[in-house]
Write a protein that holds these residues in place. Structure first.
Motif, mmCIF file in Angstrom:
data_model
loop_
_atom_site.group_PDB
_atom_site.id
_atom_site.type_symbol
_atom_site.label_atom_id
_atom_site.label_comp_id
_atom_site.label_asym_id
_atom_site.label_seq_id
_atom_site.Cartn_x
_atom_site.Cartn_y
_atom_site.Cartn_z
ATOM 1 N N LEU A 35 40.152 37.618 42.112
ATOM 2 C CA LEU A 35 38.784 37.893 42.881
ATOM 3 C C LEU A 35 38.250 39.291 43.615
ATOM 4 C CD1 LEU A 35 36.425 35.643 43.810
ATOM 5 C CD2 LEU A 35 37.372 35.578 45.687
ATOM 6 N N LEU A 36 39.407 39.472 43.958
ATOM 7 C CA LEU A 36 39.112 40.798 44.525
ATOM 8 C C LEU A 36 39.455 42.070 43.557
ATOM 9 C CD1 LEU A 36 41.588 40.590 47.706
ATOM 10 C CD2 LEU A 36 38.700 41.003 48.291
ATOM 11 N N GLY A 37 40.186 41.551 42.296
ATOM 12 C CA GLY A 37 39.852 42.816 40.965
ATOM 13 C C GLY A 37 41.598 43.200 41.276
ATOM 14 N N HIS A 38 42.280 43.461 40.963
ATOM 15 C CA HIS A 38 43.467 44.085 40.891
ATOM 16 C C HIS A 38 43.581 45.036 41.523
ATOM 17 C CE1 HIS A 38 43.412 45.029 36.866
ATOM 18 N NE2 HIS A 38 44.604 45.605 37.649
ATOM 19 N N GLY A 39 45.228 45.096 42.246
ATOM 20 C CA GLY A 39 44.810 47.080 42.589
ATOM 21 C C GLY A 39 46.134 46.836 43.672
ATOM 22 N N HIS A 40 46.736 48.320 44.177
ATOM 23 C CA HIS A 40 47.688 48.429 45.673
ATOM 24 C C HIS A 40 46.649 47.055 46.420
ATOM 25 C CE1 HIS A 40 49.804 51.316 43.276
ATOM 26 N NE2 HIS A 40 48.158 51.881 42.918
ATOM 27 N N TRP A 41 47.887 46.422 47.136
ATOM 28 C CA TRP A 41 47.089 45.665 48.284
ATOM 29 C C TRP A 41 47.074 46.757 49.140
ATOM 30 C CZ3 TRP A 41 47.498 41.093 48.705
ATOM 31 C CH2 TRP A 41 47.498 39.768 47.818
ATOM 32 N N GLY A 42 47.644 48.032 49.343
ATOM 33 C CA GLY A 42 46.990 48.071 50.934
ATOM 34 C C GLY A 42 45.283 49.046 51.344
ATOM 35 N N SER A 43 44.173 48.151 49.916
ATOM 36 C CA SER A 43 43.355 48.296 50.262
ATOM 37 C C SER A 43 42.774 47.099 50.090
ATOM 38 C CB SER A 43 42.265 48.897 49.017
ATOM 39 O OG SER A 43 42.728 49.100 47.735
ATOM 40 N N THR A 44 43.733 45.602 50.299
ATOM 41 C CA THR A 44 43.547 44.609 50.290
ATOM 42 C C THR A 44 41.859 43.869 51.483
ATOM 43 O OG1 THR A 44 45.072 44.338 48.757
ATOM 44 C CG2 THR A 44 43.407 41.917 49.448
ATOM 45 N N ALA A 45 43.264 44.274 52.600
ATOM 46 C CA ALA A 45 42.534 44.452 53.776
ATOM 47 C C ALA A 45 40.605 44.393 53.893
ATOM 48 C CB ALA A 45 42.804 44.667 55.474
ATOM 49 N N LYS A 46 40.686 45.450 53.454
ATOM 50 C CA LYS A 46 39.685 46.161 53.312
ATOM 51 C C LYS A 46 38.388 45.393 52.755
ATOM 52 C CE LYS A 46 40.452 50.918 55.576
ATOM 53 N NZ LYS A 46 40.521 52.025 54.819
ATOM 54 N N HIS A 80 33.770 27.661 42.445
ATOM 55 C CA HIS A 80 32.701 29.001 42.433
ATOM 56 C C HIS A 80 32.677 29.110 41.298
ATOM 57 C CE1 HIS A 80 30.107 31.328 43.483
ATOM 58 N NE2 HIS A 80 29.351 30.861 44.397
ATOM 59 N N PRO A 81 31.017 29.422 40.340
ATOM 60 C CA PRO A 81 31.602 29.674 39.189
ATOM 61 C C PRO A 81 31.711 31.415 38.783
ATOM 62 C CG PRO A 81 29.438 28.149 39.669
ATOM 63 C CD PRO A 81 30.422 28.508 40.666
ATOM 64 N N GLU A 82 30.975 32.220 39.802
ATOM 65 C CA GLU A 82 31.422 33.335 40.337
ATOM 66 C C GLU A 82 32.854 33.328 40.516
ATOM 67 O OE1 GLU A 82 30.090 37.323 40.225
ATOM 68 O OE2 GLU A 82 29.384 35.607 39.397
ATOM 69 N N VAL A 83 33.306 33.195 41.046
ATOM 70 C CA VAL A 83 35.200 33.306 41.546
ATOM 71 C C VAL A 83 36.010 32.737 40.279
ATOM 72 C CG1 VAL A 83 37.144 31.894 42.603
ATOM 73 C CG2 VAL A 83 34.997 32.491 43.800
ATOM 74 N N ILE A 84 35.406 32.118 39.419
ATOM 75 C CA ILE A 84 36.082 31.521 37.244
ATOM 76 C C ILE A 84 35.409 32.711 37.813
ATOM 77 C CG2 ILE A 84 35.751 30.692 35.954
ATOM 78 C CD1 ILE A 84 35.371 27.523 37.897
ATOM 79 N N ARG A 85 34.158 33.206 36.985
ATOM 80 C CA ARG A 85 34.061 34.295 36.548
ATOM 81 C C ARG A 85 34.873 35.788 36.952
ATOM 82 N NH1 ARG A 85 31.606 39.211 36.330
ATOM 83 N NH2 ARG A 85 30.529 39.257 38.787
ATOM 84 N N ARG A 86 34.784 36.385 38.289
ATOM 85 C CA ARG A 86 35.613 37.073 38.717
ATOM 86 C C ARG A 86 37.620 37.061 38.465
ATOM 87 N NH1 ARG A 86 32.335 40.024 43.432
ATOM 88 N NH2 ARG A 86 34.907 41.216 43.318
ATOM 89 N N CYS A 87 37.432 35.999 38.421
ATOM 90 C CA CYS A 87 39.482 36.106 37.883
ATOM 91 C C CYS A 87 39.599 36.333 36.730
ATOM 92 C CB CYS A 87 39.638 34.505 38.551
ATOM 93 S SG CYS A 87 39.758 34.363 40.565
ATOM 94 N N THR A 141 42.647 23.071 36.426
ATOM 95 C CA THR A 141 40.680 22.255 36.302
ATOM 96 C C THR A 141 40.974 24.390 36.221
ATOM 97 O OG1 THR A 141 40.523 20.891 36.631
ATOM 98 C CG2 THR A 141 38.800 21.993 37.605
ATOM 99 N N PHE A 142 40.853 25.111 37.606
ATOM 100 C CA PHE A 142 40.535 26.297 37.778
ATOM 101 C C PHE A 142 41.015 26.905 36.690
ATOM 102 C CE2 PHE A 142 42.117 30.164 40.039
ATOM 103 C CZ PHE A 142 40.602 30.973 40.485
ATOM 104 N N ALA A 143 42.744 27.152 35.941
ATOM 105 C CA ALA A 143 42.861 27.958 35.184
ATOM 106 C C ALA A 143 42.856 27.589 34.114
ATOM 107 C CB ALA A 143 44.481 27.519 35.114
ATOM 108 N N ASN A 144 42.505 26.149 33.376
ATOM 109 C CA ASN A 144 41.194 26.339 32.245
ATOM 110 C C ASN A 144 39.976 26.767 32.214
ATOM 111 O OD1 ASN A 144 43.971 24.238 30.908
ATOM 112 N ND2 ASN A 144 43.097 22.714 31.485
ATOM 113 N N ALA A 145 39.822 26.863 33.342
ATOM 114 C CA ALA A 145 38.111 27.435 33.457
ATOM 115 C C ALA A 145 39.139 28.867 33.253
ATOM 116 C CB ALA A 145 37.588 27.212 34.871
#
Length: 195
Positions: A35-46, A80-87, A141-145
Protein backbone atom coordinates in the motif's frame (compact mmCIF):
# COMPACT_ATOMS: atom_id res chain seq x y z
CA UNK A 1 8.51 -17.83 7.58
CA UNK A 2 9.66 -20.01 4.74
CA UNK A 3 11.55 -18.32 1.91
CA UNK A 4 11.76 -14.98 3.66
CA UNK A 5 14.98 -13.15 3.01
CA UNK A 6 16.25 -11.10 5.90
CA UNK A 7 19.94 -11.47 5.20
CA UNK A 8 22.50 -14.07 6.10
CA UNK A 9 24.90 -14.63 8.91
CA UNK A 10 28.02 -12.77 7.87
CA UNK A 11 30.38 -15.35 9.40
CA UNK A 12 29.38 -17.92 6.78
CA UNK A 13 30.25 -16.76 3.26
CA UNK A 14 28.67 -19.82 1.61
CA UNK A 15 25.40 -19.21 3.44
CA UNK A 16 25.51 -15.51 2.55
CA UNK A 17 25.96 -16.35 -1.13
CA UNK A 18 23.11 -18.87 -1.01
CA UNK A 19 20.80 -16.33 0.65
CA UNK A 20 21.71 -13.77 -2.00
CA UNK A 21 20.82 -16.28 -4.76
CA UNK A 22 17.49 -17.01 -3.10
CA UNK A 23 16.79 -13.31 -2.65
CA UNK A 24 17.22 -12.83 -6.38
CA UNK A 25 14.28 -15.16 -7.06
CA UNK A 26 12.14 -14.65 -3.96
CA UNK A 27 10.46 -11.37 -3.10
CA UNK A 28 7.95 -10.98 -0.28
CA UNK A 29 5.92 -7.87 0.32
CA UNK A 30 3.50 -7.33 3.19
CA UNK A 31 0.15 -5.81 2.30
CA UNK A 32 0.77 -2.50 4.03
CA UNK A 33 4.20 -2.25 2.46
CA UNK A 34 2.49 -2.70 -0.89
CA UNK A 35 0.00 0.00 0.00
CA UNK A 36 2.85 2.35 0.84
CA UNK A 37 4.89 1.35 -2.18
CA UNK A 38 7.70 -1.08 -1.47
CA UNK A 39 10.96 0.35 -0.35
CA UNK A 40 13.21 0.66 2.62
CA UNK A 41 11.58 0.22 6.01
CA UNK A 42 13.47 3.24 7.34
CA UNK A 43 11.04 5.61 5.65
CA UNK A 44 7.93 3.57 6.45
CA UNK A 45 6.95 5.39 9.66
CA UNK A 46 6.97 8.79 7.92
CA UNK A 47 5.09 7.34 4.95
CA UNK A 48 2.46 5.80 7.24
CA UNK A 49 2.03 9.16 9.03
CA UNK A 50 1.53 10.94 5.70
CA UNK A 51 -0.86 8.29 4.39
CA UNK A 52 -2.83 8.42 7.66
CA UNK A 53 -3.25 12.19 7.30
CA UNK A 54 -4.27 12.00 3.63
CA UNK A 55 -6.24 8.73 3.50
CA UNK A 56 -7.37 7.38 6.88
CA UNK A 57 -9.97 5.30 4.99
CA UNK A 58 -7.16 2.95 3.88
CA UNK A 59 -6.51 2.01 7.50
CA UNK A 60 -8.42 -0.66 9.43
CA UNK A 61 -11.45 -0.11 11.59
CA UNK A 62 -10.61 -1.61 14.98
CA UNK A 63 -13.17 -1.53 17.80
CA UNK A 64 -15.35 0.89 15.84
CA UNK A 65 -12.77 3.47 14.74
CA UNK A 66 -10.16 3.89 12.03
CA UNK A 67 -6.81 2.96 13.51
CA UNK A 68 -3.33 4.01 12.56
CA UNK A 69 -1.01 1.06 12.45
CA UNK A 70 0.78 0.08 15.59
CA UNK A 71 3.85 -1.60 14.11
CA UNK A 72 2.60 -4.81 12.48
CA UNK A 73 -0.55 -5.31 14.51
CA UNK A 74 -3.16 -4.63 11.81
CA UNK A 75 -3.72 -5.02 8.08
CA UNK A 76 -5.07 -2.24 5.87
CA UNK A 77 -8.75 -2.22 4.92
CA UNK A 78 -8.51 -4.95 2.29
CA UNK A 79 -11.92 -4.25 0.73
CA UNK A 80 -11.19 -0.61 -0.10
CA UNK A 81 -10.86 -0.38 -3.92
CA UNK A 82 -7.98 2.07 -3.70
CA UNK A 83 -6.08 -0.19 -1.31
CA UNK A 84 -6.47 -3.03 -3.83
CA UNK A 85 -5.34 -0.79 -6.71
CA UNK A 86 -2.33 0.57 -4.85
CA UNK A 87 -1.25 -2.90 -3.75
CA UNK A 88 -1.56 -4.21 -7.32
CA UNK A 89 0.42 -1.23 -8.64
CA UNK A 90 3.17 -1.90 -6.10
CA UNK A 91 3.26 -5.59 -7.06
CA UNK A 92 3.59 -4.62 -10.72
CA UNK A 93 6.33 -2.17 -9.80
CA UNK A 94 8.15 -5.02 -8.04
CA UNK A 95 7.92 -7.19 -11.14
CA UNK A 96 9.26 -4.35 -13.31
CA UNK A 97 12.01 -3.43 -10.84
CA UNK A 98 13.21 -7.03 -10.69
CA UNK A 99 12.43 -8.09 -14.24
CA UNK A 100 16.02 -9.21 -14.72
CA UNK A 101 15.31 -12.13 -12.35
CA UNK A 102 12.76 -14.85 -12.78
CA UNK A 103 11.45 -14.03 -9.35
CA UNK A 104 8.58 -15.25 -7.28
CA UNK A 105 6.69 -12.58 -5.39
CA UNK A 106 4.63 -13.51 -2.36
CA UNK A 107 1.89 -11.32 -0.98
CA UNK A 108 1.53 -11.88 2.71
CA UNK A 109 0.04 -10.00 5.61
CA UNK A 110 1.93 -7.60 7.84
CA UNK A 111 2.82 -10.44 10.19
CA UNK A 112 0.12 -9.65 12.68
CA UNK A 113 -3.30 -11.19 13.06
CA UNK A 114 -5.30 -7.94 13.37
CA UNK A 115 -7.64 -7.32 10.44
CA UNK A 116 -10.05 -4.53 9.60
CA UNK A 117 -13.45 -4.80 11.28
CA UNK A 118 -15.39 -2.49 8.96
CA UNK A 119 -18.73 -3.76 7.70
CA UNK A 120 -17.39 -4.42 4.18
CA UNK A 121 -14.50 -6.56 5.46
CA UNK A 122 -16.59 -8.46 8.00
CA UNK A 123 -19.24 -9.18 5.36
CA UNK A 124 -16.71 -11.42 3.57
CA UNK A 125 -16.08 -13.65 6.59
CA UNK A 126 -17.76 -17.05 6.50
CA UNK A 127 -19.43 -18.70 9.51
CA UNK A 128 -16.52 -21.21 9.61
CA UNK A 129 -13.95 -18.41 9.65
CA UNK A 130 -15.85 -16.40 12.27
CA UNK A 131 -16.25 -19.38 14.64
CA UNK A 132 -12.52 -20.18 14.41
CA UNK A 133 -11.15 -16.63 14.44
CA UNK A 134 -9.89 -17.01 10.86
CA UNK A 135 -9.89 -14.64 7.90
CA UNK A 136 -9.10 -17.13 5.11
CA UNK A 137 -11.86 -16.04 2.76
CA UNK A 138 -11.04 -12.40 3.42
CA UNK A 139 -7.32 -12.79 2.67
CA UNK A 140 -7.96 -14.79 -0.51
CA UNK A 141 -10.66 -12.38 -1.68
CA UNK A 142 -8.09 -9.60 -1.35
CA UNK A 143 -5.33 -11.71 -2.97
CA UNK A 144 -7.64 -12.61 -5.88
CA UNK A 145 -8.51 -8.93 -6.42
CA UNK A 146 -4.84 -7.92 -6.43
CA UNK A 147 -3.92 -10.90 -8.63
CA UNK A 148 -6.58 -10.01 -11.19
CA UNK A 149 -5.08 -6.54 -11.65
CA UNK A 150 -1.52 -7.91 -11.66
CA UNK A 151 -2.27 -10.56 -14.29
CA UNK A 152 -4.20 -8.12 -16.49
CA UNK A 153 -1.05 -6.02 -16.75
CA UNK A 154 1.53 -8.84 -16.58
CA UNK A 155 0.17 -12.28 -17.58
CA UNK A 156 3.55 -13.89 -16.84
CA UNK A 157 3.84 -12.64 -13.26
CA UNK A 158 5.09 -15.29 -10.86
CA UNK A 159 2.75 -14.29 -8.06
CA UNK A 160 1.96 -16.28 -4.92
CA UNK A 161 -0.50 -15.91 -2.09
CA UNK A 162 0.30 -17.29 1.32
CA UNK A 163 -1.60 -19.55 3.69
CA UNK A 164 -0.36 -18.25 7.03
CA UNK A 165 -1.41 -17.34 10.57
CA UNK A 166 -5.18 -16.82 10.82
CA UNK A 167 -5.70 -17.33 7.07
CA UNK A 168 -3.99 -20.71 6.85
CA UNK A 169 -7.23 -22.71 6.46
CA UNK A 170 -8.30 -23.50 2.90
CA UNK A 171 -10.48 -20.67 1.62
CA UNK A 172 -14.11 -21.30 0.82
CA UNK A 173 -13.73 -19.56 -2.55
CA UNK A 174 -11.76 -20.48 -5.68
CA UNK A 175 -8.25 -19.05 -5.87
CA UNK A 176 -7.15 -17.45 -9.15
CA UNK A 177 -5.56 -20.43 -10.95
CA UNK A 178 -2.70 -18.26 -12.24
CA UNK A 179 -1.60 -17.57 -8.68
CA UNK A 180 0.60 -19.94 -6.71
CA UNK A 181 -0.12 -20.83 -3.10
CA UNK A 182 2.60 -21.06 -0.48
CA UNK A 183 1.79 -22.69 2.86
CA UNK A 184 3.48 -21.75 6.08
CA UNK A 185 2.79 -24.31 8.76
CA UNK A 186 3.23 -22.03 11.72
CA UNK A 187 0.41 -23.68 13.68
CA UNK A 188 2.04 -27.11 13.82
CA UNK A 189 3.16 -28.67 17.03
CA UNK A 190 6.91 -29.06 16.68
CA UNK A 191 7.22 -31.34 19.72
CA UNK A 192 5.79 -34.34 17.86
CA UNK A 193 6.43 -35.99 14.53
CA UNK A 194 4.10 -34.97 11.71
CA UNK A 195 3.33 -38.62 10.91
Amino acid sequence: RINAYYGAYKHNQTMTEEFDKRAAVTRQEPAFSLLLGHGHWGSTAKTIDKLWQEHPEYFPVINGKRTKLARQAYQPCTTHPEVIRRCADSMLDLFMTHKDTRGITYMYNDDGTGWCQCEHCRKIDTPRDISNGWVSKRYWTFANAVAQKVFEANPNANFYGLGYQNFQAPPEIPIDPRMGVHLSYNRLCYRHNID
